[in-house]
Write a protein that holds these residues in place. Sequence first.
Motif, PDB file in Angstrom:
ATOM      1  N   TRP A  30       0.836  -1.205   0.000  1.00 56.34           N
ATOM      2  CA  TRP A  30       0.000   0.000   0.000  1.00 56.34           C
ATOM      3  C   TRP A  30       0.871   1.256   0.000  1.00 56.34           C
ATOM      4  CZ3 TRP A  30      -5.449   0.537   0.223  1.00 56.34           C
ATOM      5  CH2 TRP A  30      -5.901   1.828   0.442  1.00 56.34           C
ATOM      6  N   ARG A  81      -3.226   0.214  -4.406  1.00 56.73           N
ATOM      7  CA  ARG A  81      -4.160   0.624  -3.354  1.00 56.73           C
ATOM      8  C   ARG A  81      -5.613   0.336  -3.698  1.00 56.73           C
ATOM      9  NH1 ARG A  81      -1.413   6.301  -1.135  1.00 56.73           N
ATOM     10  NH2 ARG A  81       0.653   5.366  -0.785  1.00 56.73           N
ATOM     11  N   THR A  82      -6.007   0.595  -4.926  1.00 53.03           N
ATOM     12  CA  THR A  82      -7.407   0.330  -5.277  1.00 53.03           C
ATOM     13  C   THR A  82      -7.712  -1.156  -5.173  1.00 53.03           C
ATOM     14  OG1 THR A  82      -7.485   2.254  -6.735  1.00 53.03           O
ATOM     15  CG2 THR A  82      -9.137   0.556  -7.091  1.00 53.03           C
ATOM     16  N   GLU A 116      -5.760   6.950   4.363  1.00 53.17           N
ATOM     17  CA  GLU A 116      -5.835   7.393   2.966  1.00 53.17           C
ATOM     18  C   GLU A 116      -6.862   8.504   2.810  1.00 53.17           C
ATOM     19  OE1 GLU A 116      -4.690   7.908  -0.645  1.00 53.17           O
ATOM     20  OE2 GLU A 116      -3.862   6.164   0.382  1.00 53.17           O
ATOM     21  N   GLU A 160      -8.440   8.123 -11.156  1.00 51.62           N
ATOM     22  CA  GLU A 160      -8.034   6.983 -10.340  1.00 51.62           C
ATOM     23  C   GLU A 160      -8.121   7.309  -8.855  1.00 51.62           C
ATOM     24  OE1 GLU A 160      -4.243   5.538 -11.530  1.00 51.62           O
ATOM     25  OE2 GLU A 160      -4.893   5.029 -13.561  1.00 51.62           O
ATOM     26  N   ASP A 161      -7.781   8.534  -8.493  1.00 50.08           N
ATOM     27  CA  ASP A 161      -7.820   8.898  -7.082  1.00 50.08           C
ATOM     28  C   ASP A 161      -9.252   8.967  -6.569  1.00 50.08           C
ATOM     29  OD1 ASP A 161      -6.018   9.825  -4.808  1.00 50.08           O
ATOM     30  OD2 ASP A 161      -7.491  11.432  -4.858  1.00 50.08           O
ATOM     31  N   LEU A 217     -10.422   5.480  -5.910  1.00 51.91           N
ATOM     32  CA  LEU A 217      -9.868   4.927  -4.671  1.00 51.91           C
ATOM     33  C   LEU A 217     -10.597   5.478  -3.452  1.00 51.91           C
ATOM     34  CD1 LEU A 217      -7.738   3.400  -3.002  1.00 51.91           C
ATOM     35  CD2 LEU A 217      -6.261   5.423  -3.209  1.00 51.91           C
ATOM     36  N   CYS A 219     -12.668   3.342  -0.631  1.00 48.98           N
ATOM     37  CA  CYS A 219     -12.342   3.398   0.796  1.00 48.98           C
ATOM     38  C   CYS A 219     -13.573   3.760   1.622  1.00 48.98           C
ATOM     39  CB  CYS A 219     -11.224   4.419   1.041  1.00 48.98           C
ATOM     40  SG  CYS A 219      -9.591   3.915   0.443  1.00 48.98           S
TER      41      CYS A 219
END
Length: 672
Positions: free
Chosen positions: A605, A612-613, A636, A654-655, A658, A662
Motif C-alpha cells: 500500500w 491501493r485500489t 488514505e 483513479e484517485d 480509490l 475506501c
Amino acid sequence: MFRGIDEVDWASLRHAYGSAEDVPGLLRGLASADPAERQTALDGLYGTVHHEGGVYDSTLACVPFLLALAVREEVRDRAEVVELLVSIGDVEGAPDGPAASARDALRARADVFERLVGDADPGVRRAAAGALVRFPGRPARVLALLRERITVERDDRVLLALAESLGLFARRYRPTDAAPTAGAVRLLTELSGPPHGPGLRLAALGQLAGGAPDMLPADLVPTVVRLLRERSGQRAPAGHPYDDPGPDTLAGRLRRLRPSDEEGSRLLRTLHSALGSRVPDRVALLCGQLTSPDPLDRCNGVWMSAGLIREWRTGHAEPVTLIGNQLGAQEARLHDAAVAVLMELLALAAPAADPLSALVTYRPELRIRHGERGGPALGGPLRALAGAGDARAVPVLAEVLAGPVVPNDLGLVIPHLGGAAVPLAPALRRRLARVPLDASDLCERAVPLLSALAALGDVESTPAVVRLLRGMPGGVRQRDAVTAAAVRALGAFGGAAREAIPVLRGLLGTDSAVAAADALWSVTGDADAVLPVLLRELSDTGSGHRRHAAAVLGRLGPAARPALPGLRDTAAASGDAWTRATAACAVWRTAGEPEHFLPALRSAWWEHPRTRTTIAECVAALGPAGAPLHDVLRAELAAPRRHRGDSEGHRIREDLALLRTCREALAGQGRP
C-alpha cells in the motif's frame, strides 16, 4: 569552428540510432546561412546525440565543436547552441559515464560562458546565464558576474534568466557553502522589491520561495497578485490570433490551448512549484489569477488550477467555481482552456455545473464537436457536465441520441451519471444492436456503448451483446478490445444474462479466457466451469493474465480453495508488486488468512500506490472481516495528496475511484 572534426572516428561512436557518422553534417548545418538548414541540424542533434535527454559518446565528441560555434558571432542561432550545451551538461548519469564526462568538459570551459553572459545577443546572454551556474568556475566569481550583469542588463527577459540563475545558485551551494548562498539570497531579496519592475520582482519571489522561503514577505499572495496585475497593465495590448473560433480543427484547438503568455506562465509556475504543500496560499493565488482583469492571466490560472487539483485533494471548490466563470469569456483561448480542465476534473467539476449546464442548454452547437479528422465527438461542455455526474446532462444526451449525428464517444460519459442515466438505456441498446459487425470502426462505436450499458446494468441489452460476440468477423480491427468490453458487460448483468452462457463457455479456450471466466462466474456461480482456466493462467509465469486470474479467484471466495497453493506462491514470489498484492488479497478472501499477508499488503500500500485500489476493493468485499486494514483506509481518506503521481491525465479519475472505494469499505457497502 570545425578544426579536427574529420579526425574524429564518428563511425565508431554511437547515438540514439546507431552510428554517429551523420553527426559532422549536422554540426556543420548549425553554421549554415539557411535558417531551415540550421533548424533541421538542431532538430537532428536533439534527435540523435541528445535523444530524449540522453548523452552518448558521440555527444561528448560534439561538445568542443558546439562550444566553438557558440563563441563565433557570425553564427546565427547561437542561443539555441548554448541551450543545447546546457541541456547536455545538466543530465545526471553514472559518475564515470558520458554524461559525467560531458559535464566535466563544460565545467572546464566555464570561461566561455563567463564571456557569453555579456554577449551582444540578448538570446545568448539569456541562455548563458543558466550555463554560468550549472558549469561554474569559482562560486565567488560567478556570484560577482551575476551581480554585475543584473546591474547593467536592460533586457527584461535576460533579467528574468539572471534571477532564475541566482535561485539555482543559492540552491546548489546551500548544503556546502553558506557564504555564496547568503550573497545570492540578499541579491534576490533586493530584486523582489522596488524599484524593480513587476516581472523581475515576481521572478525573484519565485526563486526565494524555492531557496529561502523565510525571506518571503508576510503578505506574499496579495503582493504577487498586485505585481501580476501591474505586469499585465504594462504589457502592450496584443492581438490574439487564435481567439477567432474559426473552423473547429485539431490544429486550431491546440493553438488556443497553448499559453500565449509563456513568460507569465513560467513566472507563476515557478512560484506554485516552490510553494508546494502550502495549498491555502496556492489557492488564494489561483483565485487572484482567475479574477484578474487580464484574460491571459486568467488563462494561466486555469491551467495552474488543474496542476494543483491533480496533486492535492483539498482547496479545489473556489478555483473550480472561478474556472466555470470563464466559460462565458469572449476569448476562445480562455473558453477552451476552461472546458478542457473541467472535462478532466469529473465529479470535482460540480461547482462549475451551472455555467456548464447553461452552455449545453443555450448553445446547442457546442453539444457535438465536428473535427477535421475522424467522426464527431461529444462537445466539451456536455462531456464535462456529464463527467461531473450532473443529471441535467441526461435530457441533453437524450436529444443528441435522438438526433441525426450521434458521437461514438457518448457512451463513455454514461457511467459518471449513475442511475440518472437509466432512461437513456433503450436508445443506447438500439444503437448497439444496429452497429454493423464488420464495420472498420467497430471498436470505436461498440466499446463506449458496451461500457455504458454495463454501468447501467441493462440486462435487456444481452441479446445485442451476444450478437456482437457471435457475429464479429475474425479479422475485424481491435476485435480483442470489443470482446473484452462485451464480456465485461455480460459479467455486469450477472444471472440475468444466462442466454450468454454458451458463448462465454466458448471463449474459455481463447485469449479472452480469464475475462470470460470472470463473466461466467458472475452469470452462473459455477466454480467447476472456471477453475481450470484460472488455475492454468495463474500457473503460467509467462502469461499476461496472472493478475487478472488472481483477482477473479479472489471473487470466487471459498470456492477457489483448490487455487490456494498457487495463490500463496504468487503472493510470496518476487516480481510485480501489483500481481503479488492481488494474489494476497485472493488468499484472504478465499481462506480468511490475513495474518500472513497483512504486513505485505501494508507494505505494498505504502510502497506501490498503484496497488491501493486493489487492496481497498478487497477490504470492501470482506465487509467486517476487512477490519485489520481499516486504519490504512482511514489514513488514505485523511491524506491531503492524491495517491499516484505517475498516472498523468488519469490521476484525478483513479484517485476519486480509490477514495470512493475506501468510503464504501468503511461504511460496509462493499461489493463482492
